[in-house]
Design an enzyme around this catalytic site. Structure first.
Site, mmCIF file in Angstrom:
data_model
loop_
_atom_site.group_PDB
_atom_site.id
_atom_site.type_symbol
_atom_site.label_atom_id
_atom_site.label_comp_id
_atom_site.label_asym_id
_atom_site.label_seq_id
_atom_site.Cartn_x
_atom_site.Cartn_y
_atom_site.Cartn_z
ATOM 1 N N GLU A 275 6.636 27.671 19.734
ATOM 2 C CA GLU A 275 5.569 27.672 20.743
ATOM 3 C C GLU A 275 5.677 26.821 21.958
ATOM 4 O O GLU A 275 4.765 26.559 22.566
ATOM 5 C CB GLU A 275 4.396 27.118 19.917
ATOM 6 C CG GLU A 275 3.739 27.976 18.851
ATOM 7 C CD GLU A 275 4.163 27.703 17.682
ATOM 8 O OE1 GLU A 275 4.376 28.691 16.829
ATOM 9 O OE2 GLU A 275 4.456 26.381 17.060
ATOM 10 N N GLU A 299 7.206 36.009 12.367
ATOM 11 C CA GLU A 299 5.965 35.947 11.810
ATOM 12 C C GLU A 299 4.964 36.644 12.343
ATOM 13 O O GLU A 299 3.989 36.827 11.609
ATOM 14 C CB GLU A 299 5.802 34.338 12.330
ATOM 15 C CG GLU A 299 5.371 33.734 13.714
ATOM 16 C CD GLU A 299 5.102 32.665 14.093
ATOM 17 O OE1 GLU A 299 5.204 31.766 13.068
ATOM 18 O OE2 GLU A 299 4.618 32.286 14.741
#
Length: 505
Positions: A275, A299
């Site tokens: 992130e 993911e």
């Protein structure tokens, strides 16, 4: 990434992003003009600069051959040289993890159910366990055993530390402290057990984007890692940034990511930031920045799914700036097999999952699926075990953004080569030559490919493995299924007996 009507490929990027905000591009469709803008800070300012300084580089890579875009080193080379005198502690890593089972919903990060535990508690004596907590000592030991048996370097463990019961968007010090384990995770026992097996555990720091909290505890967290034989950390920044109003791609956070990497280096820790802002070649200066996520990785397959063309685009966009921790290796495409409440589907064939270890460059590569699934497909797992994560040479054999990419890479520590092909949703035929091999030498080619009836939705597990003898004069015409591809290991022949019974390609 663009392609003109007359076939010219043009790539726009930036390099050496530091002490500045990340650049974004907006397209004016009417006038066909790109306009750049910077991520603002909490009060709307784009960046603060103090002379003497310079802005990041803006890069343009152009070629009539798409593969030339992928082979350009301009982004890396526009960064400053290595800032460290000693880099001997920085090593490539191939790992497994206690992770995918939580992503799919099969298991949980949290040890206890709310409200049996309150935010900030570290005494879980009266807590009600979830019964699904994956980061427990016995389960981690099983992963250590699997890693040792199959030659993986490390085991990532998420959900080991207190705070997961109620963490999202919280800004207090007691969200995560990064040194206090849950009662079913024995740090000392697992440290010694991993050592006895020749495996290391990989640390996980989810910051919940409470960045000031993370910075306050960072030195203690890295020292804890050093004391317990961890040398790599996966950090996460899920949620809106705290302090409120700052953004993942803003100047304040750009400074933080670099600060975290530099502090980690003081403890000889390698960093894999998720992130975080997309990389811009800073690994040249700070090589312990081993990889980033910074785009939709595997993911997301459990959150709705990436399109099959996704991995034919990322090398032309996200990976121009540096390695991606894409976490490939998913052999069970039906996520509901792990969690009946999750009906997501991984849009890929098994053969293409193998190819990603070659096409998605990273010195940090995960075999992301569960050990019990790999045990069902040990013949396919063999490629993941064999493929290196550090390369001496790279060739692009075929490439068309959004359609397909075929890479050939040479192992840094041997004369062996590996080939990977990732395909979009259309069936295609790949035609390659092996003229990158050393003339006069023979190699055993093990080809992991889609079967004739393979399809990323209808028949993703249909793969076959064939072996041939190849030389620099050999050629291959290989069918690729929709959402499929292939992987090849090319192992130099040392003894004639290795080619017995094999056909020449």
């Amino acid at each position: 990434m663009m392609k003109t009507d007359d076939g010219l490929y043009i790539n726009l990027h930036e390099a050496a992003l530091k002490e500045y905000s990340c650049m974004h591009l907006e397209l004016d469709d009417e006038n066909m003009v790109f306009e750049s803008h910077l991520t603002p800070d909490a009060v709307g300012n784009m960046a603060y600069m103090q002379a003497p300084t310079q802005t990041p580089w803006r890069t343009v890579i152009a070629s009539k051959n798409a593969g030339d875009i992928l082979l350009s080193n301009i982004t890396l080379n526009l960064n400053e040289p290595c800032a460290y005198d000693d880099v001997s502690w920085i090593k490539p890593v191939k790992y497994i993890g206690v992770w995918w089972e939580m992503i799919t919903g099969k298991s949980s990060w949290a040890y206890a159910d709310l409200p049996s535990v309150k935010l900030g508690e570290t005494d879980f004596a009266n807590a009600q366990p979830t019964g699904k907590h994956a980061a427990n000592t016995d389960h981690v030991k099983m992963h250590i055993d699997f890693a040792a048996e199959h030659g993986f370097d490390q085991v990532l463990v998420e959900g080991w530390n207190v705070g997961w019961e109620d963490w999202f968007g919280k800004s207090k010090d007691y969200v995560f402290d990064f040194v206090t384990p849950y009662p079913d995770f024995d740090v000392n026992e697992l440290r010694e057990y991993a050592k006895s097996k020749g495996v290391r555990l990989m640390m996980h720091h989810e910051t919940s984007s409470s960045v000031r909290n993370y910075e306050r505890h960072m030195d203690e967290a890295y020292q804890f890692m050093e004391d317990n034989n961890y040398n790599a950390v996966k950090s996460g920044y899920v949620g809106d940034i705290i302090p409120r109003g700052e953004h993942h791609y803003g100047q304040w956070m750009v400074n933080h990511y670099i600060y975290a990497v530099k502090e980690a280096a003081k403890h000889k820790v390698m960093v894999n930031a998720h992130e975080a802002v997309r990389p811009t070649g800073l690994r040249r200066t700070y090589p312990n920045l081993l990889a980033n996520e910074s785009a939709r990785g595997t993911e997301y397959e459990a959150f709705g799914g990436n399109k099959p063309a996704h991995t034919t685009i990322l090398p032309f966009t996200r990976l121009i700036g540096g390695p991606m921790d894409y976490t490939p290796g998913i052999f069970e495409q039906d996520v509901s097999k792990y969690n009946p409440d999750n009906h997501s589907w991984v849009n890929t064939t098994i053969a293409r999952q193998l190819a990603l270890y070659v096409t998605m460059y990273s010195p940090l590569q995960m075999a992301a699926d569960l050990p019990e699934t790999y045990n069902k497909y040990l013949d396919a797992l063999q490629f993941i075990k064999d493929v290196p994560v550090d390369w001496a040479d790279t060739k692009v054999l075929e490439a068309e953004p959004g359609d397909f990419i075929t890479y050939a890479r040479k192992d840094k520590n041997s004369d062996n080569w590996f080939v990977g092909r990732t395909n979009d949703e259309d069936p295609r035929v790949s035609n390659i030559k092996f003229d990158f091999l050393e003339p006069g030498k023979k190699y055993v080619a093990t080809i992991y490919s889609d079967k004739k009836d393979a399809h990323y939705k209808k028949n993703p597990k249909a793969y076959e493995i064939k072996k041939y003898v190849v030389t620099s004069k050999s050629k291959l015409s290989q069918k690729c299924a929709p959402g499929g591809g292939y992987a090849i290991s090319l192992i130099e022949v040392q003894d004639k007996s290795e080619t017995k019974g094999l056909k020449k390609l």
